[in-house]
Design a protein around this motif. Structure first.
Motif, PDB file in Angstrom:
ATOM      1  N   UNK A  71       7.093  15.175   8.371  1.00  0.00           N
ATOM      2  CA  UNK A  71       6.391  14.586   9.488  1.00  0.00           C
ATOM      3  C   UNK A  71       5.053  14.063   9.003  1.00  0.00           C
ATOM      4  N   UNK A  72       4.815  12.826   9.245  1.00  0.00           N
ATOM      5  CA  UNK A  72       3.569  12.216   8.797  1.00  0.00           C
ATOM      6  C   UNK A  72       2.460  12.564   9.773  1.00  0.00           C
ATOM      7  N   UNK A  73       1.326  13.007   9.251  1.00  0.00           N
ATOM      8  CA  UNK A  73       0.213  13.245  10.162  1.00  0.00           C
ATOM      9  C   UNK A  73      -0.248  11.927  10.753  1.00  0.00           C
ATOM     10  N   UNK A  74      -0.720  11.977  11.964  1.00  0.00           N
ATOM     11  CA  UNK A  74      -1.202  10.759  12.599  1.00  0.00           C
ATOM     12  C   UNK A  74      -2.536  10.372  11.990  1.00  0.00           C
ATOM     13  N   UNK A  75      -2.981   9.172  12.310  1.00  0.00           N
ATOM     14  CA  UNK A  75      -4.243   8.698  11.751  1.00  0.00           C
ATOM     15  C   UNK A  75      -5.391   9.624  12.107  1.00  0.00           C
TER      16      UNK A  75
ATOM     17  N   UNK B 181       8.701   6.165   5.858  1.00  0.00           N
ATOM     18  CA  UNK B 181       8.504   4.960   6.675  1.00  0.00           C
ATOM     19  C   UNK B 181       7.073   4.436   6.561  1.00  0.00           C
ATOM     20  N   UNK B 182       6.258   5.073   5.740  1.00  0.00           N
ATOM     21  CA  UNK B 182       4.913   4.621   5.364  1.00  0.00           C
ATOM     22  C   UNK B 182       3.975   4.439   6.552  1.00  0.00           C
ATOM     23  N   UNK B 183       4.075   5.331   7.513  1.00  0.00           N
ATOM     24  CA  UNK B 183       3.297   5.242   8.749  1.00  0.00           C
ATOM     25  C   UNK B 183       1.789   5.166   8.501  1.00  0.00           C
ATOM     26  N   UNK B 184       1.251   6.090   7.728  1.00  0.00           N
ATOM     27  CA  UNK B 184      -0.202   6.105   7.508  1.00  0.00           C
ATOM     28  C   UNK B 184      -0.651   4.972   6.600  1.00  0.00           C
TER      29      UNK B 184
END
Length: 161
Positions: free
Chosen positions: A56-60, A115-118
């Motif tokens: 899980x990617x941490x949010x900004x 998915x390279x969110x950050x």
């Protein structure tokens, strides 16, 4: 007649008490072990893990990042770190790129999500194209993303103050 001070009777009572105490402690230990095992290993709420499970990617907000200066311009990494901090990121490492200076272009490595969110959020903030973002997991780095500022920093649309 001399009175015998019997140690045999008190000795047996003492041994009996110690035996009962040890058995009691043993039973308590068994109950505690069974309770621990059933709570942590037999709860039935476990999810199987696989290599395909995405972290899980941490949010900004509060996402820990590192900002590295790869072009040799003094203070540039700090300026970009301040810009990203104002957007909710948490720059925990702000320093020179370990590979030295003269990195030809800017790179953004997303360390946590495929998915390279950050990384994409950083690119959007800086006005950079998505092609600047690459997924590169790095277990030894405890950050969500790494920004390496290259010699093309003058072409980055958003300039730090």
């Amino acid at each position: 007649m001399a009175r015998r001070t019997g140690t045999k009777g008190s000795y047996n009572l003492k041994n009996g008490f110690l035996s009962v105490a040890l058995w009691g402690l043993g039973i308590i230990n068994v109950v505690l072990i069974v309770s621990f095992v059933s709570k942590h290993f037999l709860s039935g709420t476990e999810r199987p893990m696989s290599a395909e499970t995405l972290a899980e990617a941490p949010t900004a907000e509060n996402a820990k990042i590192e900002v590295l200066n790869g072009c040799g311009v003094s203070g540039l990494a700090r300026k970009y770190a301040d810009l990203l901090r104002a957007q909710g990121f948490d720059p925990v490492t702000v320093t020179n790129y370990e590979g030295g200076v003269n990195v030809p272009r800017t790179y953004i490595y997303d360390r946590r999500s495929k998915n390279m969110e950050n990384g994409l959020k950083i690119a959007k903030i800086l006005g950079l194209p998505e092609e600047y973002v690459v997924y590169q997991a790095s277990p030894e780095r405890l950050v969500a993303a790494t920004l390496i500022i290259g010699e093309d920093y003058k072409q980055i649309p958003v300039k730090p103050k």
